[in-house]
Design an enzyme around this catalytic site. Structure first.
Site, PDB file in Angstrom:
ATOM      1  N   THR A 289      41.081  36.449  47.284  1.00  0.00           N
ATOM      2  CA  THR A 289      41.717  36.904  46.031  1.00  0.00           C
ATOM      3  C   THR A 289      40.652  37.537  45.143  1.00  0.00           C
ATOM      4  O   THR A 289      39.463  37.294  45.324  1.00  0.00           O
ATOM      5  CB  THR A 289      42.325  35.741  45.207  1.00  0.00           C
ATOM      6  OG1 THR A 289      41.251  34.950  44.658  1.00  0.00           O
ATOM      7  CG2 THR A 289      43.255  34.892  46.030  1.00  0.00           C
ATOM      8  N   ASP A 290      41.097  38.281  44.166  1.00  0.00           N
ATOM      9  CA  ASP A 290      40.168  38.685  43.110  1.00  0.00           C
ATOM     10  C   ASP A 290      40.050  37.507  42.130  1.00  0.00           C
ATOM     11  O   ASP A 290      40.767  36.500  42.249  1.00  0.00           O
ATOM     12  CB  ASP A 290      40.638  39.966  42.415  1.00  0.00           C
ATOM     13  CG  ASP A 290      39.483  40.676  41.712  1.00  0.00           C
ATOM     14  OD1 ASP A 290      38.424  40.036  41.493  1.00  0.00           O
ATOM     15  OD2 ASP A 290      39.624  41.848  41.351  1.00  0.00           O
ATOM     16  N   HIS A 291      39.156  37.676  41.201  1.00  0.00           N
ATOM     17  CA  HIS A 291      38.741  36.607  40.285  1.00  0.00           C
ATOM     18  C   HIS A 291      39.935  35.937  39.573  1.00  0.00           C
ATOM     19  O   HIS A 291      40.612  36.573  38.767  1.00  0.00           O
ATOM     20  CB  HIS A 291      37.822  37.248  39.247  1.00  0.00           C
ATOM     21  CG  HIS A 291      36.898  36.299  38.600  1.00  0.00           C
ATOM     22  ND1 HIS A 291      37.292  35.457  37.598  1.00  0.00           N
ATOM     23  CD2 HIS A 291      35.591  36.040  38.810  1.00  0.00           C
ATOM     24  CE1 HIS A 291      36.272  34.733  37.202  1.00  0.00           C
ATOM     25  NE2 HIS A 291      35.225  35.064  37.935  1.00  0.00           N
ATOM     26  N   GLY A 292      40.166  34.692  39.909  1.00  0.00           N
ATOM     27  CA  GLY A 292      41.204  33.937  39.193  1.00  0.00           C
ATOM     28  C   GLY A 292      42.629  34.403  39.439  1.00  0.00           C
ATOM     29  O   GLY A 292      43.541  34.080  38.657  1.00  0.00           O
ATOM     30  N   ALA A 293      42.862  35.140  40.516  1.00  0.00           N
ATOM     31  CA  ALA A 293      44.168  35.788  40.695  1.00  0.00           C
ATOM     32  C   ALA A 293      45.300  34.807  40.986  1.00  0.00           C
ATOM     33  O   ALA A 293      46.456  35.114  40.701  1.00  0.00           O
ATOM     34  CB  ALA A 293      44.076  36.823  41.809  1.00  0.00           C
TER      35      ALA A 293
END
Ligand code: BGC
Length: 768
Positions: A289-293
């Site tokens: 995932t991207d950051h905190g997605a």
């Protein structure tokens, strides 16, 4: 002819429903190496507890949220699979040591970082790299970056970013390779191969994680993190090929985008992550995932709470979560309650273990570290940099936009005034993702000019203006770091000083544009002109009557109509990295003849956005010779860009002959050769980029007025001619029809060849 005719050639179906298959296919088609890997991983999975499996799915960033002591504890409990933002060998070794000494199964961590346009040595931003149209140079930048990153113990990079970008309001256009699908796909493949090397287990191979899958570049209004809504034709024809190209080139990682697509966030998009990525593209690597997605699924409105978000993400095909604790916290209970199956956890965990195996970490967890005694005494030592490579690549990325009466190249004599807020800014010269680059090792334009002229010319300097006089903008840029130094003198005092300096000089070089933080993640702009402080400075410099060279430093196309009128010469330098100042001086003084070409159209004004060269035709096209009221145009602005895609000047001139075709017809599986003769008609050696565009004149759906299909960069001595031949085959003519079938349709194709996307020579042939 239309797709209804029997002559339509259907190449394959794309959007058919498919049943998701497990990551490890049971078929005999997998290679012996993969069979070995699968057996190893299967065996390991059998030894792992549910908590240990879930721990592997967690990627964390070391920092205030996760101090080193907390990580030590997570490592001991097997609650972490990989780390990012830790970039020195001693730090990385310490954590890998903890895994080996404290954890039950000793599964090595992998270490990742945003090695986007350099690691210690910073190269031009991606948009600049694309401007070189030079695949060897782009590969060199990625090879050097991989070398430096793996020398520091890293295993993976969050790159390349291959989102197609047609909206310069979006700050992240700086991280991509521009608006064109063909060019971006080509670069995607080159970069992946250069980062990963021939064999991803190699000592200096850095595994890639292509991002942001998918369509992040199409966020509405150019506002970061906004939604994306797109027709399937545009999605598969224009936006998806670069991700596919990176995967075909062997990218083992895919970073999933933060945006939603037609209502479904990429992070919970089973169709994207399983049906397309796994079943159609046969991707065998890891999705991160991207950051905190995962958390953001709640805000997207598709998950009710953290538990639901975790369930949704893992069931949709996410392998690893970046920077949140949700998986570790909720997945064990979700499995126990039956909401998530152990098979789904095993599939996700297998993704992580597979890439660790491919990195060679199970053979040697210290593969990119070497023995403890071998660590560099000084991580930032000058000797660890690759300045020659950086300078060479940087000068190839510069684009000459205007050169009235041969203002450039400058002579190394007389008095030169160097002014502007970016003229001596090391921080800004490095650019947006200059992650491990060291500010004070960066050569500014002022320093580069000084190095070039030595004592042959007198140099004068004045800052002239701050990047912006707008407090809100400066506060935004300095939110997390002291990125922009503000001169506290009044704007008028600064301008007056610059004017005094200009009056004493033979020529003024003004370095203007954006601070690096203005073209970055979360740096969208609603207007793309130069900040007013700099416009005022340029106006005052212009009023001195001195020859005015504008050196532009920016991470997106800007609207430069006024500056184009004011400047005698304009050089687009993007953010050019550690050696930027020297490279720019090379071009300013003619030690290097510029050859860069724009990978994105430069609009005249923000109102023209989105503006891209390969648009579809309108039913009411506007023709300047015969405008008409009810035609597709603005009544207060020209239709076309200020500088088109593919555009860039040289210190020499070139001519292009008429197009010659090997045949007027092409058989379905045949080819046609299109040739032009390019001549250097000036008095200096120089390189240019010969570009081939095609247009399907009548098809079952409207096709772009032109689309790049190939190019060749040629170096010619004064007076020298070269014939450049492109072979066109059916791949270049293929598109997705209304039913999402990939087809080539018979009929007429226009062939256009030129040195930019606007000024082209034309021919045509008929596909039988
Ligand atoms: C960005 C990614 C980046 C990641 C890690 C995210 O906010 O969208 O492109 O790789 O942070 O730094």
């Amino acid at each position: 002819m239309t797709w209804l005719t029997s002559l339509t050639i259907a190449i394959g179906l794309v959007c058919h429903p498919v049943v998701a298959q497990a990551l490890t296919p049971a078929s005999a088609s997998i290679s012996p190496a993969h069979q070995q890997r699968d057996a190893f991983v299967t065996d390991l999975l059998k030894k792992m507890t549910l908590e240990e499996k879930v721990g592997q799915l967690r990627l964390i960033s070391v920092g205030t949220d996760n101090p080193k002591e907390a990580i030590r504890e997570m490592i001991r409990k097997g609650q972490v699979g990989a780390i990012f933002n830790t970039v020195t060998r001693p730090d990385i070794r310490a954590m890998q040591d903890q895994v080996m000494q404290l954890s039950r199964l000793k599964i090595p961590l992998f270490f990742a970082y945003d090695v986007v346009h350099g690691h210690r040595t910073i190269f031009p931003i991606a948009l600049g790299l694309a401007s070189s149209w030079d695949m060897a140079a782009i590969a060199k930048s990625a090879r050097v970056s991989a070398y430096e990153a793996t020398e520091d113990g890293l295993n993976m990079t969050w790159a390349p970013m291959v989102d197609i970008t047609r909206d310069p309001r979006w700050g992240r256009v700086s991280e991509g390779f521009g608006e064109d699908t063909w060019l971006t796909s080509k670069i995607a493949g080159v970069v992946v191969k250069a980062f990963q090397g021939d064999n991803v287990t190699g000592r200096h191979s850095l595994m890639t994680s292509v991002k942001h899958y998918a369509l992040y570049g199409a966020v509405e209004g150019g506002r970061d993190y906004n939604t994306v809504d797109m027709s399937p034709q545009r999605m598969f024809q224009d936006y998806m090929p670069p991700y596919k190209a990176a995967i075909d080139a062997g990218s083992s990682g895919v970073m999933v985008a933060l945006n939603s697509i037609n209502g479904t966030p990429a992070t919970s998009n089973r169709w994207l992550l399983k049906d397309i990525l796994r079943d159609q593209w046969h991707f065998q690597g890891i999705t991160i995932t991207d950051h905190g997605a995962i958390k953001e699924l709640i805000k997207h409105g598709v998950a009710s709470d953290p538990r639901d978000a975790s369930r949704l993400a893992v069931k949709s095909g996410i392998g690893m979560s970046m920077s949140d604790e949700y998986f570790v916290r909720y997945l064990p209970e979700l499995v126990k309650s039956g909401a998530v199956s152990m098979q789904e956890i095993d599939d996700a965990c297998r993704q992580v273990l597979n890439v660790k195996y491919d990195m060679g970490l199970f053979d040697d967890p210290y593969r990119h570290l070497g023995p403890a005694g071998s660590d560099p005494a000084d991580t930032n030592a000058e000797s660890r940099l690759h300045r020659l490579e950086a300078r060479d690549v940087a000068r190839k990325s510069l684009v000459l936009l205007k050169n009235r009466l041969q203002t450039l190249p400058l002579k190394k004599q007389g008095t030169i005034a160097v002014v502007g807020p970016l003229a001596d800014s090391q921080r800004d010269t490095m650019g947006s993702w200059s992650a491990a680059g060291v500010v004070k090792q960066t050569i500014t334009v002022y320093q580069g000019i000084k190095n070039a002229v030595g004592d042959k010319a007198t140099l004068l300097y004045a800052k002239g203006a701050n990047v912006s006089n707008h407090k809100g903008i400066i506060d935004f840029l300095n939110l997390y770091e002291d990125a922009v130094q503000v001169d506290t003198r009044s704007p008028q005092v600064m301008i007056d000083e610059a004017v005094q300096v200009a009056k004493k000089a033979d020529v003024v070089v003004a370095v203007v544009g954006e601070a690096a933080g203005m073209a970055h993640e979360a740096s969208s702009r609603s207007n793309i002109v130069l900040p007013q402080s700099q416009r005022d400075l340029i106006a005052a410099l212009k009023a001195t009557g001195k020859p005015l060279v504008l050196v532009l430093m920016n991470g997106r196309p800007l609207a430069l109509v006024r500056e184009d009128q004011q400047a005698d010469a304009l050089l687009e330098t993007w953010f050019s990295g550690t050696e930027g100042g020297n490279a720019i001086a090379d071009v300013l003084f003619g030690d290097y003849n510029p050859s860069g070409k724009l990978p994105m159209s430069f609009p005249r004004s923000v109102g023209q956005i989105p503006i891209y060269y390969n648009h579809l035709p309108s039913g009411r096209p506007y023709t300047p010779e015969n405008p008409g009221k009810y035609t597709s145009h603005y009544y207060d602005e020209a239709n076309g860009p200020l500088y088109p895609f593919g555009y860039g000047l040289s210190y020499t001139t070139f001519s292009v002959s008429d197009v010659r075709l090997s045949s007027q017809t092409m058989k379905r599986n045949g080819t046609v050769d299109a040739s032009v003769t390019v001549k250097n008609t000036g008095s200096r050696a120089g390189e240019t980029v010969v570009q081939l565009y095609l247009h399907d004149v009548v098809a079952s759906i409207s096709r772009p007025v032109k689309a790049l299909q190939s190019f060749e960069k040629v170096m010619l001595q004064p007076g020298e001619s070269r014939t450049v031949t492109f072979t066109i085959d059916k791949d270049a003519l293929t598109f997705y029809n209304a039913r999402m079938q990939q087809v080539v349709e018979p009929g007429q194709f226009d062939v256009m060849i030129g040195l930019d996307s606007q000024r082209v020579k034309r021919g045509s042939f008929t596909l039988l």
